[in-house]
Motif scaffolding. Structure first.
Motif, PDB file in Angstrom:
ATOM      1  N   LYS A 257      29.364 -26.105  50.711  1.00 43.83           N
ATOM      2  CA  LYS A 257      28.101 -25.440  51.365  1.00 43.83           C
ATOM      3  C   LYS A 257      28.034 -25.366  52.775  1.00 43.83           C
ATOM      4  CE  LYS A 257      23.552 -24.094  50.798  1.00 43.83           C
ATOM      5  NZ  LYS A 257      23.437 -22.883  50.344  1.00 43.83           N
ATOM      6  N   ALA A 258      28.484 -26.740  53.153  1.00 43.48           N
ATOM      7  CA  ALA A 258      28.467 -26.999  54.602  1.00 43.48           C
ATOM      8  C   ALA A 258      29.323 -26.000  55.497  1.00 43.48           C
ATOM      9  CB  ALA A 258      28.954 -28.381  55.038  1.00 43.48           C
ATOM     10  N   ALA A 259      30.521 -25.647  55.084  1.00 44.55           N
ATOM     11  CA  ALA A 259      31.468 -24.668  55.510  1.00 44.55           C
ATOM     12  C   ALA A 259      30.650 -23.033  55.684  1.00 44.55           C
ATOM     13  CB  ALA A 259      32.648 -24.395  54.842  1.00 44.55           C
ATOM     14  N   GLY A 260      29.744 -22.951  54.617  1.00 40.64           N
ATOM     15  CA  GLY A 260      29.089 -21.589  54.539  1.00 40.64           C
ATOM     16  C   GLY A 260      29.487 -20.766  53.364  1.00 40.64           C
ATOM     17  N   VAL A 261      29.848 -21.447  52.301  1.00 41.49           N
ATOM     18  CA  VAL A 261      30.001 -20.808  50.912  1.00 41.49           C
ATOM     19  C   VAL A 261      28.543 -20.494  50.446  1.00 41.49           C
ATOM     20  CG1 VAL A 261      30.915 -20.788  48.698  1.00 41.49           C
ATOM     21  CG2 VAL A 261      32.285 -21.506  50.870  1.00 41.49           C
ATOM     22  N   ASP A 262      28.137 -19.512  50.043  1.00 44.55           N
ATOM     23  CA  ASP A 262      27.124 -19.209  49.238  1.00 44.55           C
ATOM     24  C   ASP A 262      26.986 -19.698  48.127  1.00 44.55           C
ATOM     25  OD1 ASP A 262      24.549 -18.277  48.558  1.00 44.55           O
ATOM     26  OD2 ASP A 262      24.858 -16.123  48.904  1.00 44.55           O
ATOM     27  N   LEU A 263      26.251 -20.971  47.708  1.00 43.30           N
ATOM     28  CA  LEU A 263      26.407 -21.450  46.507  1.00 43.30           C
ATOM     29  C   LEU A 263      24.986 -22.124  46.074  1.00 43.30           C
ATOM     30  CD1 LEU A 263      26.754 -24.868  46.721  1.00 43.30           C
ATOM     31  CD2 LEU A 263      28.990 -24.020  47.257  1.00 43.30           C
ATOM     32  N   ASP A 264      24.771 -22.407  44.821  1.00 42.01           N
ATOM     33  CA  ASP A 264      23.579 -23.374  44.600  1.00 42.01           C
ATOM     34  C   ASP A 264      24.179 -24.164  43.614  1.00 42.01           C
ATOM     35  OD1 ASP A 264      20.990 -24.534  44.823  1.00 42.01           O
ATOM     36  OD2 ASP A 264      19.982 -22.699  43.639  1.00 42.01           O
ATOM     37  N   ILE A 265      23.377 -25.314  43.397  1.00 43.00           N
ATOM     38  CA  ILE A 265      23.397 -26.383  42.276  1.00 43.00           C
ATOM     39  C   ILE A 265      22.386 -25.949  41.349  1.00 43.00           C
ATOM     40  CG2 ILE A 265      23.424 -28.660  41.596  1.00 43.00           C
ATOM     41  CD1 ILE A 265      24.835 -29.214  44.024  1.00 43.00           C
ATOM     42  N   VAL A 266      22.563 -25.420  40.241  1.00 45.39           N
ATOM     43  CA  VAL A 266      21.410 -25.173  39.293  1.00 45.39           C
ATOM     44  C   VAL A 266      21.319 -26.047  38.345  1.00 45.39           C
ATOM     45  CG1 VAL A 266      20.525 -23.271  37.519  1.00 45.39           C
ATOM     46  CG2 VAL A 266      22.130 -22.588  39.684  1.00 45.39           C
ATOM     47  N   ALA A 267      20.130 -26.784  38.088  1.00 43.76           N
ATOM     48  CA  ALA A 267      19.543 -27.440  36.939  1.00 43.76           C
ATOM     49  C   ALA A 267      20.097 -27.103  35.576  1.00 43.76           C
ATOM     50  CB  ALA A 267      18.308 -27.931  37.100  1.00 43.76           C
ATOM     51  N   GLY A 268      20.926 -28.014  34.919  1.00 45.89           N
ATOM     52  CA  GLY A 268      21.149 -27.780  33.592  1.00 45.89           C
ATOM     53  C   GLY A 268      22.579 -26.823  33.608  1.00 45.89           C
ATOM     54  N   THR A 269      23.076 -26.441  34.563  1.00 53.28           N
ATOM     55  CA  THR A 269      24.175 -25.728  34.710  1.00 53.28           C
ATOM     56  C   THR A 269      25.345 -26.361  35.885  1.00 53.28           C
ATOM     57  OG1 THR A 269      23.126 -23.417  34.472  1.00 53.28           O
ATOM     58  CG2 THR A 269      25.518 -23.461  35.420  1.00 53.28           C
ATOM     59  N   GLY A 270      24.928 -26.560  36.788  1.00 55.46           N
ATOM     60  CA  GLY A 270      25.822 -27.174  37.790  1.00 55.46           C
ATOM     61  C   GLY A 270      25.996 -26.027  39.167  1.00 55.46           C
ATOM     62  N   PRO A 271      27.086 -26.298  39.878  1.00 54.50           N
ATOM     63  CA  PRO A 271      27.305 -25.288  41.044  1.00 54.50           C
ATOM     64  C   PRO A 271      27.401 -23.962  40.402  1.00 54.50           C
ATOM     65  CG  PRO A 271      28.526 -27.379  40.991  1.00 54.50           C
ATOM     66  CD  PRO A 271      28.243 -27.407  39.924  1.00 54.50           C
ATOM     67  N   VAL A 272      26.989 -23.012  41.116  1.00 52.59           N
ATOM     68  CA  VAL A 272      27.278 -21.765  40.919  1.00 52.59           C
ATOM     69  C   VAL A 272      27.374 -20.932  42.241  1.00 52.59           C
ATOM     70  CG1 VAL A 272      25.693 -19.472  40.171  1.00 52.59           C
ATOM     71  CG2 VAL A 272      25.600 -21.714  38.991  1.00 52.59           C
ATOM     72  N   ILE A 273      28.607 -20.324  42.034  1.00 46.37           N
ATOM     73  CA  ILE A 273      28.974 -19.461  43.424  1.00 46.37           C
ATOM     74  C   ILE A 273      28.522 -18.048  43.228  1.00 46.37           C
ATOM     75  CG2 ILE A 273      31.102 -19.051  44.819  1.00 46.37           C
ATOM     76  CD1 ILE A 273      30.776 -22.038  44.304  1.00 46.37           C
ATOM     77  N   ALA A 274      28.014 -17.733  44.404  1.00 45.83           N
ATOM     78  CA  ALA A 274      27.307 -16.355  44.257  1.00 45.83           C
ATOM     79  C   ALA A 274      28.431 -15.436  44.446  1.00 45.83           C
ATOM     80  CB  ALA A 274      26.402 -16.287  45.701  1.00 45.83           C
ATOM     81  N   SER A 275      29.356 -15.548  45.054  1.00 46.55           N
ATOM     82  CA  SER A 275      30.590 -14.501  44.971  1.00 46.55           C
ATOM     83  C   SER A 275      31.803 -15.178  44.819  1.00 46.55           C
ATOM     84  CB  SER A 275      30.606 -13.710  46.524  1.00 46.55           C
ATOM     85  OG  SER A 275      29.395 -13.055  46.684  1.00 46.55           O
ATOM     86  N   PRO A 276      32.327 -15.334  43.370  1.00 44.52           N
ATOM     87  CA  PRO A 276      33.588 -15.792  43.275  1.00 44.52           C
ATOM     88  C   PRO A 276      34.645 -15.301  43.910  1.00 44.52           C
ATOM     89  CG  PRO A 276      32.088 -15.566  41.339  1.00 44.52           C
ATOM     90  CD  PRO A 276      31.501 -14.905  42.446  1.00 44.52           C
ATOM     91  N   ILE A 277      35.781 -16.033  43.960  1.00 47.25           N
ATOM     92  CA  ILE A 277      37.016 -15.599  44.595  1.00 47.25           C
ATOM     93  C   ILE A 277      37.723 -14.890  43.582  1.00 47.25           C
ATOM     94  CG2 ILE A 277      39.217 -16.440  45.533  1.00 47.25           C
ATOM     95  CD1 ILE A 277      37.834 -18.463  47.147  1.00 47.25           C
ATOM     96  N   ARG A 278      38.129 -13.485  43.863  1.00 54.26           N
ATOM     97  CA  ARG A 278      38.546 -12.821  42.826  1.00 54.26           C
ATOM     98  C   ARG A 278      40.075 -12.185  43.618  1.00 54.26           C
ATOM     99  NH1 ARG A 278      36.122 -15.044  39.804  1.00 54.26           N
ATOM    100  NH2 ARG A 278      34.453 -14.171  38.337  1.00 54.26           N
ATOM    101  N   SER A 279      40.159 -12.090  45.123  1.00 57.14           N
ATOM    102  CA  SER A 279      41.341 -11.569  45.597  1.00 57.14           C
ATOM    103  C   SER A 279      41.837 -12.293  46.805  1.00 57.14           C
ATOM    104  CB  SER A 279      40.994 -10.169  46.060  1.00 57.14           C
ATOM    105  OG  SER A 279      39.831 -10.499  47.083  1.00 57.14           O
ATOM    106  N   THR A 280      42.912 -11.729  47.207  1.00 59.27           N
ATOM    107  CA  THR A 280      43.383 -12.285  48.687  1.00 59.27           C
ATOM    108  C   THR A 280      42.660 -12.164  49.583  1.00 59.27           C
ATOM    109  OG1 THR A 280      45.623 -11.785  47.816  1.00 59.27           O
ATOM    110  CG2 THR A 280      45.549 -12.156  49.880  1.00 59.27           C
ATOM    111  N   ALA A 281      41.857 -11.131  49.751  1.00 58.38           N
ATOM    112  CA  ALA A 281      40.914 -11.019  50.807  1.00 58.38           C
ATOM    113  C   ALA A 281      39.748 -11.782  50.719  1.00 58.38           C
ATOM    114  CB  ALA A 281      40.359  -9.397  50.693  1.00 58.38           C
TER     115      ALA A 281
END
Length: 354
Positions: free
Chosen positions: A89-113
Motif C-alpha cells: 500500500k505504501a508503495a502505491g499498490v491499489d488495495l484494501d483490507i476488507v472486513a471478513g475477507t482480508g486484503p483485496v488487490i484492485a488489479s491483480p498481477i497477470r502478466s509480465t507488464a
C-alpha cells in the motif's frame, strides 16, 4: 545504524534476544502472534472508529495498539502492529483490507507488464511506520523487546497474483511454474520492497524482525527451494548487518523447516503440528525455536490450557537439550478473535512461573 538499535538489540535485559542468541534469559520469553488484535476489547474500541489501513499508517494508533497486549498480558515482546500488505500500500499498490475477507488487490498481477508496473517502495513512504517504532522504543519498558514485521516475498506475491486470500493458489503456482522468468522478476521486486520496509523499522530501533511467509506451507520442499528460498535468503542477508535476531515463520511448514532455516533465520517459528524438539532434529542445532501452542486451546478451559502450556515448555526444554540456543514461547499461529484475554494472561503467567 542508530545508536538506539545497537543499544537495545544487545541489551542484556531483553529475554527474547537472550533466548534467540544463546544467552541466559531472566525468564522464558513469551509473546503471541496477533496479540495486538481482535481478541482485545480495547483494540476493538479503537477499530470501531478507524479502518485497518488507517490504523496501520497512524503512528499514534500503531503505538497504542502495539502496547495494549504488553500492558495487559506482561508479554516479553511487542510486535509492531501492521499488516502484510502495508508496504505494498505504501508503495502505491491499489488495495484494501476488507472486513471478513482480508486484503483485496484492485488489479491483480497477470502478466509480465503487470510485474514491470509494480511500484517500488521508497523509505519515506513508510515514514509513519518508522515514527511509530520510535514512539514504541521510547514507551516500552527496558526489558521488553520490539519485533519488526514484514511479509515474505512469496506471501506478498500470492496476494498480488490471486487478488486476495486463496485456497489453492492456482494462479500463483501457474505463474511460478509456467513463467519462471517473470516469477523471479516479481519476487525480486517484492524482496526489494520487504528489505526497504524492514530496514526502515531497524533504523528506527526494533530489537528483532520476523518474516512471515504465511502461505509457504502450500508448496513442496522442492518448489520452495527453487522458487522462493533465494528471495527470502536475500531479504535476511540484507538485514544481517543490524545484528538483531531474525525470525522466520510460516503455517503448515513442517516439511519446509530445514529450507526456511537455511534462508538465514536465527529463530525458526514452528506451528502446532510438530513438537519443538522434533523441529530441532530437522533443522539441526544452532537455531532457536519459537512456538508452538495450538491457538484453539485457549477455548478448552483452564485445566487443558495449563496442561498444554506445560507440555510446550517441556518440549522447548527438550529442544534446547537437542541443540537449540533457546526457546521463545508463542502460539503455532495467531490469537483467534474470540479468545478470552484473561486466558492469554493466565498462559503468560504460567510460562513465566515454570
Amino acid at each position: 545504524m542508530t545508536q538506539r538499535t545497537r543499544f537495545r538489540a544487545h541489551h542484556s535485559t531483553l529475554p527474547l534476544v537472550a533466548a534467540a542468541t544463546g544467552g541466559t534469559p531472566s525468564r522464558r520469553p513469551v509473546w503471541f502472534m496477533r496479540q495486538a488484535g481482535r481478541s482485545l476489547p480495547e483494540y476493538r474500541a479503537i477499530r470501531a472508529d478507524h479502518g485497518m489501513l488507517e490504523s496501520c499508517f497512524d503512528p499514534g494508533l500503531v503505538c497504542e495498539i502495539t502496547m495494549q497486549p504488553v500492558r495487559r498480558h506482561d508479554v516479553d515482546a511487542a510486535i509492531l502492529f501492521s499488516d502484510i500488505v502495508v508496504p505494498l500500500k505504501a508503495a502505491g499498490v491499489d488495495l484494501d483490507i476488507v472486513a471478513g475477507t482480508g486484503p483485496v488487490i484492485a488489479s491483480p498481477i497477470r502478466s509480465t507488464a503487470d510485474v514491470e508496473a509494480l511500484p517500488r517502495l521508497e523509505p519515506e513512504s513508510v515514514g509513519a511506520i518508522a515514527k511509530a517504532v520510535g514512539l514504541l522504543v521510547d514507551e516500552l519498558p527496558d526489558e521488553k523487546a520490539l519485533i519488526g514485521f514484514a511479509g515474505a516475498p512469496f506471501t506478498l506475491a500470492s496476494y498480488l497474483i490471486e487478488g486476495g486470500p486463496s485456497r489453492n493458489y492456482e494462479r500463483t503456482k501457474a505463474l511460478m511454474h509456467g513463467d519462471p522468468t517473470t516469477w523471479n522478476v516479481l519476487m525480486g521486486r517484492l524482496a526489494d520492497i520487504t528489505i526497504t520496509f524492514l530496514r526502515a523499522q531497524l533504523e528506527a530501533g526494533v530489537d528483532a524482525v520476523q518474516l512471515f511467509d504465511s502461505w509457504a506451507g502450500m508448496l513442496s520442499e522442492a518448489d520452495y527451494r527453487q522458487y522462493v528460498a533465494p528471495h527470502s535468503t536475500r531479504v535476511f542477508a540484507e538485514v544481517a548487518e543490524y545484528g538483531v535476531p531474525r525470525i522466520h515463520f510460516g503455517v503448515g511448514t513442517a516439511e519446509l523447516l530445514p529450507a526456511m532455516t537455511a534462508a538465514g533465520a536465527d529463530v525458526i517459528g514452528v506451528d502446532w503440528r510438530l513438537p519443538l524438539d522434533e523441529a530441532v532434529r530437522r533443522v539441526g542445532p544452532g537455531t532457536a525455536v519459537q512456538g508452538n501452542l495450538d491457538p484453539t486451546l485457549f477455548f478448552a478451559g483452564t485445566e487443558v490450557l495449563d496442561r498444554e502450556v506445560r507440555r510446550v515448555v517441556a518440549d522447548g526444554d527438550r529442544a534446547i537439550a537437542a541443540g537449540a540456543p533457546g526457546h521463545i514461547f508463542n502460539l503455532g499461529h495467531g490469537v483467534l478473535p474470540g479468545t478470552d484475554p484473561d486466558a492469554i494472561t493466565r498462559a503468560v503467567e504460567l510460562v513465566h512461573s515454570l
